[in-house]
Scaffold this active site. Structure first.
Site, PDB file in Angstrom:
ATOM      1  N   TYR A  84       0.819  -1.230   0.000  1.00  0.00           N
ATOM      2  CA  TYR A  84       0.000   0.000   0.000  1.00  0.00           C
ATOM      3  C   TYR A  84       0.842   1.266   0.000  1.00  0.00           C
ATOM      4  O   TYR A  84       1.857   1.321  -0.685  1.00  0.00           O
ATOM      5  CB  TYR A  84      -0.989  -0.026   1.178  1.00  0.00           C
ATOM      6  CG  TYR A  84      -1.710  -1.335   1.241  1.00  0.00           C
ATOM      7  CD1 TYR A  84      -2.605  -1.693   0.239  1.00  0.00           C
ATOM      8  CD2 TYR A  84      -1.456  -2.258   2.244  1.00  0.00           C
ATOM      9  CE1 TYR A  84      -3.240  -2.912   0.250  1.00  0.00           C
ATOM     10  CE2 TYR A  84      -2.092  -3.481   2.269  1.00  0.00           C
ATOM     11  CZ  TYR A  84      -2.984  -3.798   1.269  1.00  0.00           C
ATOM     12  OH  TYR A  84      -3.605  -5.000   1.280  1.00  0.00           O
ATOM     13  N   VAL A 101      -3.685  -7.605   6.878  1.00  0.00           N
ATOM     14  CA  VAL A 101      -3.907  -7.060   8.221  1.00  0.00           C
ATOM     15  C   VAL A 101      -3.947  -8.134   9.309  1.00  0.00           C
ATOM     16  O   VAL A 101      -4.017  -7.808  10.490  1.00  0.00           O
ATOM     17  CB  VAL A 101      -5.182  -6.173   8.317  1.00  0.00           C
ATOM     18  CG1 VAL A 101      -4.971  -4.822   7.685  1.00  0.00           C
ATOM     19  CG2 VAL A 101      -6.399  -6.882   7.756  1.00  0.00           C
TER      20      VAL A 101
HETATM   21  O1  DON Z   1     -11.102  -5.880   3.347  1.00  0.00           O
HETATM   22  C1  DON Z   1     -10.372  -5.749   4.322  1.00  0.00           C
HETATM   23  O2  DON Z   1     -10.239  -4.679   4.911  1.00  0.00           O
HETATM   24  C2  DON Z   1      -9.597  -6.973   4.772  1.00  0.00           C
HETATM   25  N1  DON Z   1     -10.344  -8.161   4.475  1.00  0.00           N
HETATM   26  C3  DON Z   1      -8.253  -7.053   4.104  1.00  0.00           C
HETATM   27  C4  DON Z   1      -7.397  -5.831   4.305  1.00  0.00           C
HETATM   28  C5  DON Z   1      -5.952  -6.090   4.359  1.00  0.00           C
HETATM   29  O3  DON Z   1      -5.470  -7.153   4.703  1.00  0.00           O
HETATM   30  C6  DON Z   1      -5.075  -4.934   4.100  1.00  0.00           C
HETATM   31  N2  DON Z   1      -3.715  -5.296   4.371  1.00  0.00           N
HETATM   32  N3  DON Z   1      -2.786  -4.856   4.863  1.00  0.00           N
END
Ligand code: DON
Length: 312
Positions: free
Chosen positions: A248, A266
């Site tokens: 990101y 995450v």
């Molecule tokens: O949609 C979401 O927010 C989570 N299922 C995935 C986000 C995520 O892992 C971002 N990563 N760093």
């Protein structure tokens, strides 16, 4: 370091050292709780696994504990969508870093509902739509695909995580409906979101994830089952996107410190590869302010520093 000089590298010793060195950092990150079920994890956990193209694997710490893969799974859905749609995929989703948080809505209106890249949530939801619109029984198809890549038939969704993502997924629902209003989502929004939440809710270990990334370290061919999942060119393109967008708005810092294409989630996992040599996965649930594992990024930085290998 040239590959010939790596013959005598003691990979186990290196990852053991890394595990010891990052231990003091384990409490510095913050475990994600915007999906409540994500907070249900041991914040002191740390695991690391390396899978080599020659079949060897090295693991340390909590490398066999299952964790929520979250955005790491976006790489698998992108692989599926890219192999189905080929370059038509890029009519629907861009290839530029967003410079914004992974769940941001801001750019979408200015850019007419076309997400900047396939790894921010908006982009991964478009990719999800591409898979849902072009496969039967799409969620089981992607889960079977990931099991095949990881060489582990027992990989499954965490149902409590799935329910939690669905119940608190208002931003993702907003992104999906907004893109539908621009005609960039073909299938039913709820079906697309169920697919997206479904693959994000998979539980995998560091070793599962590292093994599942091996094909990206081998120009699209999985070295264990010898199957080709992407052309060499497509594999190169996914690795390029991992380098520029996989972590990101911290992708620049990650490339600077680590020097490998990588994807974070995450849940605290980060997968990365060195083409022609290995894949690696680290897991530690405490995150930095960008949503990347704090100790995980440090561990990968130590890995490339100690071994002298990186893509550069
Ligand atoms: O949609 C979401 O927010 C989570 N299922 C995935 C986000 C995520 O892992 C971002 N990563 N760093």
């Amino acid at each position: 370091m040239a590959n010939d000089n790596l013959k005598h590298t003691d990979w186990q010793l290196i990852i053991n050292e890394i595990a010891n060195e990052v231990r003091p950092l384990l409490n510095e990150g913050k475990v994600a709780d915007y999906i409540p079920e994500l907070a249900n994890v041991d914040s002191n956990a740390f695991g690391i696994s390396i899978c080599m193209l020659d079949g060897r694997a090295f693991s340390c710490g909590d490398a066999h504990t299952k964790f929520s893969v979250q955005s790491i799974s976006k790489v698998f859905s992108l692989t599926k969508a890219f192999s189905i749609l080929k370059d038509d995929l890029w009519k629907r989703v861009g290839k530029e870093p967003s410079g914004n948080p992974f769940n941001s809505l801001i750019q979408l209106e200015n850019e007419n509902g076309k997400p900047r890249n396939p790894f921010i949530n908006a982009g991964a939801i478009v990719v999800a739509d591409c898979v849902v619109s072009n496969t039967e029984d799409s969620l089981n198809t992607i889960i079977d695909f990931i099991r095949e890549l990881a060489c582990n038939k027992s990989i499954k969704m965490n149902q409590a995580m799935f329910r939690s993502e669905k119940a608190f997924g208002h931003r993702n629902a907003a992104l999906a409906h907004f893109m539908k209003s621009y005609g960039n989502i073909e299938a039913d929004v709820d079906e697309v979101l169920d697919f997206y939440f479904g693959h994000c809710s998979l539980s995998m270990s560091c070793e599962d994830v590292a093994r599942a990334f091996l094909f990206l370290a081998n120009h699209g061919v999985h070295p264990v089952n010898k199957r080709r999942y992407l052309t060499a060119s497509q594999s190169k393109r996914i690795n390029s996107l991992l380098l520029t967008c996989g972590t990101y708005d911290a992708a620049g810092d990650f490339a600077f410190r680590v020097g490998m294409p990588g994807k974070s989630g995450v849940g605290g996992g980060i997968a990365a590869i060195i083409p022609g040599l290995l894949s690696i996965c680290v897991w530690s649930p405490g995150l930095d302010k960008y949503g990347n594992s704090l100790a995980g990024v440090k561990a990968l930085e130590l890995f490339t520093t100690k071994t002298g290998i990186s893509i550069f």
